[in-house]
Design a protein around this motif. Sequence first.
Motif, mmCIF file in Angstrom:
data_model
loop_
_atom_site.group_PDB
_atom_site.id
_atom_site.type_symbol
_atom_site.label_atom_id
_atom_site.label_comp_id
_atom_site.label_asym_id
_atom_site.label_seq_id
_atom_site.Cartn_x
_atom_site.Cartn_y
_atom_site.Cartn_z
ATOM 1 N N ASP A 1 -29.814 22.203 6.933
ATOM 2 C CA ASP A 1 -29.146 21.031 7.502
ATOM 3 C C ASP A 1 -29.952 20.481 8.671
ATOM 4 O O ASP A 1 -30.875 21.131 9.160
ATOM 5 C CB ASP A 1 -27.730 21.385 7.949
ATOM 6 N N THR A 2 -29.591 19.304 9.127
ATOM 7 C CA THR A 2 -30.335 18.649 10.205
ATOM 8 C C THR A 2 -29.416 18.352 11.378
ATOM 9 O O THR A 2 -28.298 17.873 11.198
ATOM 10 C CB THR A 2 -30.962 17.327 9.709
ATOM 11 N N VAL A 3 -29.915 18.637 12.588
ATOM 12 C CA VAL A 3 -29.237 18.232 13.818
ATOM 13 C C VAL A 3 -30.206 17.321 14.567
ATOM 14 O O VAL A 3 -31.340 17.708 14.847
ATOM 15 C CB VAL A 3 -28.858 19.433 14.701
ATOM 16 N N GLY B 1 -25.658 15.511 -7.780
ATOM 17 C CA GLY B 1 -24.234 15.226 -7.865
ATOM 18 C C GLY B 1 -23.403 15.895 -6.787
ATOM 19 O O GLY B 1 -22.225 16.196 -6.995
ATOM 20 N N THR B 2 -23.987 16.136 -5.621
ATOM 21 C CA THR B 2 -23.259 16.743 -4.507
ATOM 22 C C THR B 2 -22.975 15.671 -3.453
ATOM 23 O O THR B 2 -23.410 14.527 -3.575
ATOM 24 C CB THR B 2 -24.066 17.889 -3.874
ATOM 25 N N ARG B 3 -22.270 16.070 -2.407
ATOM 26 C CA ARG B 3 -21.992 15.159 -1.299
ATOM 27 C C ARG B 3 -22.895 15.485 -0.120
ATOM 28 O O ARG B 3 -23.287 16.632 0.083
ATOM 29 C CB ARG B 3 -20.529 15.268 -0.861
ATOM 30 N N LEU B 4 -23.175 14.464 0.655
ATOM 31 C CA LEU B 4 -23.894 14.612 1.916
ATOM 32 C C LEU B 4 -22.969 14.145 3.024
ATOM 33 O O LEU B 4 -22.438 13.034 2.966
ATOM 34 C CB LEU B 4 -25.175 13.772 1.912
ATOM 35 N N ALA B 5 -22.770 15.008 4.025
ATOM 36 C CA ALA B 5 -21.915 14.649 5.156
ATOM 37 C C ALA B 5 -22.780 14.179 6.322
ATOM 38 O O ALA B 5 -23.704 14.879 6.744
ATOM 39 C CB ALA B 5 -21.066 15.841 5.586
ATOM 40 N N VAL B 6 -22.505 12.993 6.812
ATOM 41 C CA VAL B 6 -23.164 12.455 8.002
ATOM 42 C C VAL B 6 -22.136 12.501 9.127
ATOM 43 O O VAL B 6 -21.085 11.860 9.042
ATOM 44 C CB VAL B 6 -23.655 11.015 7.768
ATOM 45 N N VAL B 7 -22.439 13.269 10.167
ATOM 46 C CA VAL B 7 -21.477 13.520 11.239
ATOM 47 C C VAL B 7 -22.028 12.967 12.556
ATOM 48 O O VAL B 7 -23.097 13.375 13.003
ATOM 49 C CB VAL B 7 -21.185 15.029 11.393
ATOM 50 N N LEU C 1 -25.393 14.949 12.698
ATOM 51 C CA LEU C 1 -25.606 16.095 11.823
ATOM 52 C C LEU C 1 -25.678 15.612 10.384
ATOM 53 O O LEU C 1 -24.926 14.716 9.985
ATOM 54 C CB LEU C 1 -24.454 17.097 11.946
ATOM 55 N N LEU C 2 -26.589 16.210 9.619
ATOM 56 C CA LEU C 2 -26.650 15.995 8.182
ATOM 57 C C LEU C 2 -26.352 17.328 7.518
ATOM 58 O O LEU C 2 -27.122 18.283 7.654
ATOM 59 C CB LEU C 2 -28.021 15.488 7.751
#
Length: 688
Positions: free
Chosen positions: A331-333, A287-293, A343-344
Amino acid sequence: MLRTLLGNLDGMVYRCRDDAEWTMELVSEGVRGLTGYDAADLLFNKRVSYEQITYPDDRERVRTEIYTGLRTQGRFDCEYRIVHATGEVRWVWERGSGIYDSHGKLQAIEGLIQDITARRASSQALREAERRYYNLFENAIEGIFRTTIDGQYLDANPALARIYGFDSPAELIAQLKDIRNQLYVEPSRREEFMALAKARGSVSGFESQVYRKSGEVIWISENARAVFDEAGHVACYEGTVEDVTERKVYQARIEQQANFDTLTGLANRALLHDRLQQGIRSAGAYGTRLAVVFVDLDRFKFINDGLGHHVGDELLREMAERLRSSVREGDTVARLGGDEFVLLINGQRGPDAVALVLERMLHAISQSWASPQGDFSITCSMGVALYPDDGTNAETLLKHADQAMYRAKEKGRNNFQFFTAELNALITERLELENKLRRALERQQFSLHYQPRVDMRTRRITGAEALIRWHVSDEEVTPPSRFIPVAEEIGLIVPIGKWVLRAACAQNKAWQDAGLPPFVVSVNVSVRQFRQDNLVQTIAEVLRETGLDAQYLEVELTESAVMHDADQFIAMLGQLNDLGVQIALDDFGTGYSSLSYLKRFPVDRLKVDRSFVQDIGSDLDDMTIVKTIIALGHNLGLKVVAEGVETEQQLDFLRANQCDELQGFYFGRPLPGDEFMREFLHFPSSGF
């Protein structure tokens, strides 16, 4: 000799076909002692097949174990029961390997089958039997061992000693008293090995890192089985060891190449996709958010093209490290290619938390970068899409993050923007505009309007600027400010620019042929035309085709574009000057000009940007700037043109400060070619 050797073996040596009955093609004399049948009875299933004498309850398991062994390690060994010719049930141990044709297809199986009934009855008898045949394995390439449950070697062959770096098996047995802690790099691997062996009875392809005597770390693959006593307890382990370090290194290299960017070491597109899928599943579960940048370096192309790709590569490596150091370990770059990164950022609660990370990242990226070619300040534009708010699958999230990044560039770069519904509507509108623009040339929807340029002293027209118009339909006209930037981005500015150049030159020649006094027509040329097109050759061809004298064509370039690639532009501008074409710097004063470059440019005119002219009647700063530009131009021997002249007050100021030429609504709005000729053919020689 071979027959004698095979006959002396304790057990049956065979070769059988890979069919439903295990049809025997070769059976040694040991078959009688093993099964009670003669070799002739089993050969080609003459009297009985080996499948028939295999205990019915064991047949399916035996086939499974044999094929599993052949598939995974190229060989097999298994224990099962057979029915002797006397009707007695006996235990046998079979081991063998497959025979394959040139295409890798299994043709036959060869092996040895031994009666192990006695060994199963007594573990001691098993050890004695193994010792009788121990010398058969002395020259094996693979390491062979037997160990106790608590991790001490009972037996080892010379190959195992060599693998582990010992001079002899005796030295290995003497020094390795605790396999768990002395051999395995990760001691827990010993417990995993024992658990698998106990649960399955055997272990195949068990790979671990171990220490050699010298301390060097290598990779091994173990195939082993647990040996049980009469009570069903594990008495010891026996098996083989293979050094697979070279294969593991090769696999690691292949994996690196398959999943990581070779230049920066960041995750590549394939690994990014896997990580993004994992991140979506995790965010959905918790139930969290994932930011795709989506990250794009600003003006990277100027450095890469201007200073060379080797400098560009060093810059990319540095920026990659700054991005990596700005996020957490989980996190992922990733680098998609060029100067595009993704970025994840996992486990974020909302936009505010993501914004804090990105602000820190913007600061890190913008720090000065030192290179042998000088110090550079780099910025980046970032677009953010959040799961599940802005999409629930990888493709949608990446697309929306990319769209948000382009909005960040439109907002002036060096910032980040979140994806919004409003942005989605704008993107949809933009895509529709792109599609229409791609068909505009073939549908002949473009036209040129011309705005006069007037000489301050003689009050006569000295030129006209060609301004493109796009008539999407009879009712819809799209302004240049809307479609020119899009044409630049998608590469259509080059063919559109060629069309403008050809149409403007043809119109000017037509005016001259109609009796209009000769004057210059100015055509705006984009930076992309200079880079992607042989502009000098194109202009020469257009002048030749239209018959227009080169002195009546003027090429306009923006000040900022020229200054970014000044060295590259100097040579091309010189070629245009040699051709006889006039050159003007448009929007002068809005960018940063180096006077050392400016004096080297073969420029004929400086055009003062309309933003300075607009308030020269009331703004002291604008007055000072315009005066300075006029003085600078005259000192360099250039004519100065003021754009956007609309009022008498502006005209008086420019006259008082000796501006050379004027352009704006005060003298006329842009008109189509035929209307321009009718309007200005008899342009008054005085009156302003």
